[in-house]
Motif scaffolding. Sequence first.
Motif, mmCIF file in Angstrom:
data_model
loop_
_atom_site.group_PDB
_atom_site.id
_atom_site.type_symbol
_atom_site.label_atom_id
_atom_site.label_comp_id
_atom_site.label_asym_id
_atom_site.label_seq_id
_atom_site.Cartn_x
_atom_site.Cartn_y
_atom_site.Cartn_z
ATOM 1 N N GLU A 62 0.834 -1.205 0.000
ATOM 2 C CA GLU A 62 0.000 0.000 0.000
ATOM 3 C C GLU A 62 0.866 1.251 0.000
ATOM 4 O O GLU A 62 0.592 2.221 -0.715
ATOM 5 C CB GLU A 62 -0.909 -0.007 1.227
ATOM 6 C CG GLU A 62 -1.833 1.208 1.308
ATOM 7 C CD GLU A 62 -2.696 1.199 2.558
ATOM 8 O OE1 GLU A 62 -2.906 2.282 3.125
ATOM 9 O OE2 GLU A 62 -3.143 0.100 2.960
ATOM 10 N N GLY A 63 1.942 1.228 0.784
ATOM 11 C CA GLY A 63 2.849 2.371 0.819
ATOM 12 C C GLY A 63 3.542 2.586 -0.506
ATOM 13 O O GLY A 63 3.668 3.722 -0.981
ATOM 14 N N VAL A 64 3.998 1.497 -1.133
ATOM 15 C CA VAL A 64 4.667 1.601 -2.430
ATOM 16 C C VAL A 64 3.707 2.152 -3.485
ATOM 17 O O VAL A 64 4.091 2.983 -4.325
ATOM 18 C CB VAL A 64 5.226 0.224 -2.870
ATOM 19 C CG1 VAL A 64 5.719 0.284 -4.313
ATOM 20 C CG2 VAL A 64 6.345 -0.209 -1.937
ATOM 21 N N ILE A 65 2.450 1.701 -3.435
ATOM 22 C CA ILE A 65 1.443 2.215 -4.374
ATOM 23 C C ILE A 65 1.284 3.722 -4.202
ATOM 24 O O ILE A 65 1.206 4.479 -5.189
ATOM 25 C CB ILE A 65 0.097 1.496 -4.170
ATOM 26 C CG1 ILE A 65 0.205 0.036 -4.637
ATOM 27 C CG2 ILE A 65 -1.023 2.213 -4.925
ATOM 28 C CD1 ILE A 65 -1.009 -0.807 -4.293
ATOM 29 N N CYS A 66 1.265 4.179 -2.965
ATOM 30 C CA CYS A 66 1.149 5.626 -2.705
ATOM 31 C C CYS A 66 2.349 6.380 -3.290
ATOM 32 O O CYS A 66 2.183 7.461 -3.883
ATOM 33 C CB CYS A 66 1.052 5.886 -1.208
ATOM 34 S SG CYS A 66 -0.516 5.392 -0.461
ATOM 35 N N LEU A 67 3.542 5.819 -3.152
ATOM 36 C CA LEU A 67 4.730 6.470 -3.705
ATOM 37 C C LEU A 67 4.662 6.540 -5.226
ATOM 38 O O LEU A 67 5.017 7.568 -5.831
ATOM 39 C CB LEU A 67 5.980 5.707 -3.272
ATOM 40 C CG LEU A 67 6.343 5.757 -1.779
ATOM 41 C CD1 LEU A 67 7.520 4.836 -1.481
ATOM 42 C CD2 LEU A 67 6.674 7.179 -1.358
ATOM 43 N N VAL A 68 4.204 5.458 -5.848
ATOM 44 C CA VAL A 68 4.070 5.435 -7.310
ATOM 45 C C VAL A 68 3.031 6.458 -7.764
ATOM 46 O O VAL A 68 3.222 7.158 -8.772
ATOM 47 C CB VAL A 68 3.698 4.026 -7.796
ATOM 48 C CG1 VAL A 68 3.363 4.037 -9.276
ATOM 49 C CG2 VAL A 68 4.829 3.038 -7.516
ATOM 50 N N VAL A 69 1.933 6.563 -7.024
ATOM 51 C CA VAL A 69 0.892 7.531 -7.364
ATOM 52 C C VAL A 69 1.442 8.958 -7.290
ATOM 53 O O VAL A 69 1.185 9.790 -8.167
ATOM 54 C CB VAL A 69 -0.323 7.365 -6.425
ATOM 55 C CG1 VAL A 69 -1.285 8.552 -6.572
ATOM 56 C CG2 VAL A 69 -1.055 6.065 -6.724
ATOM 57 N N ILE A 70 2.213 9.257 -6.261
ATOM 58 C CA ILE A 70 2.798 10.594 -6.120
ATOM 59 C C ILE A 70 3.732 10.897 -7.291
ATOM 60 O O ILE A 70 3.704 11.998 -7.866
ATOM 61 C CB ILE A 70 3.553 10.708 -4.781
ATOM 62 C CG1 ILE A 70 2.555 10.687 -3.614
ATOM 63 C CG2 ILE A 70 4.386 11.988 -4.728
ATOM 64 C CD1 ILE A 70 3.213 10.583 -2.252
ATOM 65 N N ALA A 71 4.556 9.907 -7.657
ATOM 66 C CA ALA A 71 5.467 10.097 -8.794
ATOM 67 C C ALA A 71 4.687 10.318 -10.086
ATOM 68 O O ALA A 71 5.017 11.201 -10.892
ATOM 69 C CB ALA A 71 6.395 8.887 -8.923
ATOM 70 N N ALA A 72 3.647 9.517 -10.298
ATOM 71 C CA ALA A 72 2.834 9.657 -11.513
ATOM 72 C C ALA A 72 2.139 11.015 -11.552
ATOM 73 O O ALA A 72 2.040 11.643 -12.616
ATOM 74 C CB ALA A 72 1.809 8.534 -11.577
ATOM 75 N N CYS A 73 1.665 11.478 -10.405
ATOM 76 C CA CYS A 73 1.011 12.795 -10.350
ATOM 77 C C CYS A 73 2.010 13.914 -10.644
ATOM 78 O O CYS A 73 1.669 14.903 -11.305
ATOM 79 C CB CYS A 73 0.371 13.000 -8.979
ATOM 80 S SG CYS A 73 -1.099 12.000 -8.696
ATOM 81 N N GLY A 74 3.241 13.759 -10.140
ATOM 82 C CA GLY A 74 4.265 14.753 -10.453
ATOM 83 C C GLY A 74 4.543 14.829 -11.939
ATOM 84 O O GLY A 74 4.633 15.916 -12.518
ATOM 85 N N PHE A 75 4.635 13.663 -12.586
ATOM 86 C CA PHE A 75 4.877 13.632 -14.024
ATOM 87 C C PHE A 75 3.675 14.191 -14.783
ATOM 88 O O PHE A 75 3.820 14.975 -15.725
ATOM 89 C CB PHE A 75 5.157 12.197 -14.473
ATOM 90 C CG PHE A 75 5.513 12.072 -15.919
ATOM 91 C CD1 PHE A 75 6.775 12.423 -16.369
ATOM 92 C CD2 PHE A 75 4.589 11.610 -16.845
ATOM 93 C CE1 PHE A 75 7.110 12.315 -17.715
ATOM 94 C CE2 PHE A 75 4.907 11.496 -18.194
ATOM 95 C CZ PHE A 75 6.181 11.854 -18.627
ATOM 96 N N GLY A 76 2.465 13.803 -14.344
ATOM 97 C CA GLY A 76 1.254 14.306 -14.997
ATOM 98 C C GLY A 76 1.110 15.810 -14.855
ATOM 99 O O GLY A 76 0.766 16.511 -15.815
ATOM 100 N N GLY A 77 1.386 16.321 -13.654
ATOM 101 C CA GLY A 77 1.328 17.763 -13.450
ATOM 102 C C GLY A 77 2.361 18.485 -14.295
ATOM 103 O O GLY A 77 2.097 19.561 -14.845
#
Length: 571
Positions: A449-464
């Motif tokens: 769950e923690g790793v998924i959260c980290l991946v989501v943050i990275a993806a959001c940074g790239f998307g932004g």
Amino acid sequence: MGGEALIHKSNSNPASSSSSSTCFSHFWTSALRTKTLTSPNVSTNHGDELLRRLGLFELVLIGVGASIGAGIFVVTGTVARDAGPGVTVSFILAGAACVLNALCYAELASRFPAVVGGAYLYTYTAFNELTAFLVFAQLMLDYHIGAASIARSLASYVVTVLELFPFFKDNIPNWIGHGGEEFLGGTLSINILAPILLSLLTIILCWGVGESSILNSCMTALKVTIVIIVIFVGAFEVDVSNWSPFAPNGFKEILTGATVVFFAYVGFDAVANSAEESKKPQRDLPIAILGSLLICAALYIGVCLVITGMVPYKFLGEDAPLADAFSSKGLKYVSVLISVGAVAGLTTTLLVGLYVQSRLYLGLGRDGLLPSIFAKVHRTRHTPVHSQIWVGIVAALLAGLFNVHVLSHILSVGTLTGYSVVSACVIALRWKDKTANRIPSRWTSAWREGVICLVVIAACGFGGGLCYRLSSAYIFLLIPGVIAVIACAALCLRQAYAHPPGFSCPGVPIVPAVSIFFNMFLFAQLHHEAWWRFIILGVITIGLYAVYGQYHANPSSDTVIYHRAPLQEAQ
């Protein structure tokens, strides 16, 4: 015959399927291996250790030497042409973003103080073997191309300094230093001086860390002294009316400028790769990482204020803006100083870059991910001679035969990848230190769950970052930000964090999460060819790991010196 063939085929399928399953199972099991720190009291006198000769002052100079090259005399002016005097704010914002990365590096450098490896080692311990190998590959391509590019620039500046003397004026052909002599339609670009300079620096690095540290200290001191003189002399030529308007093209140009100048600070992470040669790693590494970054920030900001105060930003030159600014004021001798400072700056940047590369190869050689020859340390010089020579040969071939400047747009991928993964390592290692989580999840483990959260943050940074790059409506910029905040909140509320020994990064998990988001935001600003480079190199790296790495890696090998420094060394 047909029936027999059919029977034979049907009987061979299970064996083939079983073999494929076994290969995949072995690959997956190997890829997920991690490295564990041994006890601080473990004795590891194998004779292959590096020599601890670097004090706090030398470590700070390594960070400054790696960060400040000739760019301080160029990038400040080129960005100011778009951002105006607001380029100062660009450097402040970029410096603040780098501080977040530096805090993460400082914690891990304190946590793993006794050995080389840097981002690769942190990833190997926090995540797994394959991810660590991927991080190494991305970083190393940046280092190899970067070293060759810097060597060519250094050769050009050396020729420029030589041409100050009448004997050399207009008598040095291009194939020696300036650019290069092109053949085969520009495919080959011969440059003789760059490989010679690389060979000299490689010999110094092989000779000993003490000798190379002395050269780095002298050249960095010269470089910083020249920058301070430039700031001091320029301060008397400043016209404050040139600072108005401060942001002529709006805040967006200032923010865009911050994404450009962010890479001017890159280099402080080199200190983390000096861990095994530091006298007091647990105390000195965090101080050196943060100290070198703050020194660089102060110098960059000083140069920005001077150059935008001396000349209206619209009239700054493109190739040598700082030198042109002083020449316009009748201070041509300062231009000579700038050329000398550029030589000193590029020398230290190249020296530290070659040094870091060899230590990374040393770490992988010890772990078996690369041939054991890379793990050898000279018995009397206490330097990884084989790794150092290999690094020098690769850089010399690239610099001597190719115009690597054209590859500059695919660089920085490794840097941003390494920074992002290091920030994630800080969070992940805090989880591993805690035996229980606050809120167990029914559908998956707390780790996943923690790793998924980290991946989501990275993806959001790239998307932004993509939305910003494409000048999308603000609502599209807001959506990734909101999702990243929710993921960060999940990290805060659904995970438990331990307090690590040594230096502790403040604000975990928020500070590392913001660092990941901004790094990936910058990743989206890179040339699209850099993205392809990231994917292609990743595929090649996985292939190399499947063919060689998974069968030879041994993270538990007792010849690998992955232990914490003795307590007396940390005091």
